[in-house]
Design a protein around this motif. Structure first.
Motif, short mmCIF file in Angstrom:
data_model
loop_
_atom_site.label_atom_id
_atom_site.label_comp_id
_atom_site.label_asym_id
_atom_site.label_seq_id
_atom_site.Cartn_x
_atom_site.Cartn_y
_atom_site.Cartn_z
N LYS A 1 29.20 -15.12 85.61
CA LYS A 1 29.81 -13.90 86.13
C LYS A 1 29.59 -12.80 85.09
O LYS A 1 30.08 -12.89 83.98
N MET B 1 31.33 -6.64 89.18
CA MET B 1 30.76 -7.84 88.55
C MET B 1 29.67 -8.43 89.44
O MET B 1 29.66 -8.23 90.65
N GLY C 1 29.56 -5.80 80.28
CA GLY C 1 30.68 -6.34 79.53
C GLY C 1 30.47 -7.81 79.26
O GLY C 1 29.34 -8.30 79.31
N HIS D 1 30.22 -9.10 83.89
CA HIS D 1 31.14 -7.98 84.10
C HIS D 1 30.46 -6.67 83.75
O HIS D 1 29.55 -6.61 82.95
N ARG D 2 30.95 -5.61 84.38
CA ARG D 2 30.41 -4.29 84.14
C ARG D 2 31.57 -3.31 84.09
O ARG D 2 32.49 -3.39 84.90
N ASP D 3 31.53 -2.40 83.18
CA ASP D 3 32.59 -1.41 83.07
C ASP D 3 32.51 -0.45 84.26
O ASP D 3 31.48 0.16 84.52
N ASP D 4 33.63 -0.34 84.98
CA ASP D 4 33.68 0.49 86.18
C ASP D 4 33.27 1.94 85.90
O ASP D 4 32.60 2.56 86.72
#
Ligand code: HEC
Length: 100
Positions: free
Chosen positions: A30, A1, A41, A32-35
């Motif tokens: 914040k 993130m 996200g 988010h980002r998909d791992d």
């Protein structure tokens, strides 16, 4: 993130310690980002108003889904380091520093 903070409050956010409060007008978001896929996200954001923090949840596209004094967010964030914020965690006192 990734955490983005409005420029005027960036330094304060970076050195957040107990007892501090960020000024009205501050934005903290914040992202988010998909791992696995790296796809963006949801975005969680906080906006400081005269009445306190407004919490926002948005889709990756920026479309706001919910905003306000969201109960779920507030319950957890009331345990933040200062002013309902957790900060970057660098300045948290270490529990295993051996100084008791
Ligand atoms: C289960 C507890 C919990 C809940 C519920 C929660 N958060 Fe957080 N939030 C955290 C923690 C812990 C951090 C610190 C960064 C990290 O560890 O992910 C954080 C960080 C943040 C940040 C970065 C600013 C900061 O605190 O330093 C924002 C913005 C944020 N959350 C928004 C939200 C929003 C909006 C909601 C409600 C949709 C929400 N959070 C719900 C625990 C929570």
């Amino acid at each position: 993130m990734d955490v983005h903070v409005s420029p005027a409050s960036r330094a304060e956010y970076q050195t957040l310690v107990t007892g501090m409060a960020l000024p009205v007008g501050t934005w903290v978001a914040k992202f988010h980002r998909d791992d696995k896929t790296g796809n963006p996200g949801p975005v969680f954001a906080m906006h400081k108003t005269r009445d306190g923090w407004e919490y926002l949840v948005a889709e990756a596209t920026g479309a706001v889904q919910e905003r306000g004094a969201l109960d779920l967010c507030q319950r957890c964030h009331s345990e933040g380091v200062a002013d309902q914020l957790f900060g970057l965690g660098r300045r948290r006192p270490s529990r295993d520093a051996g100084t008791d």
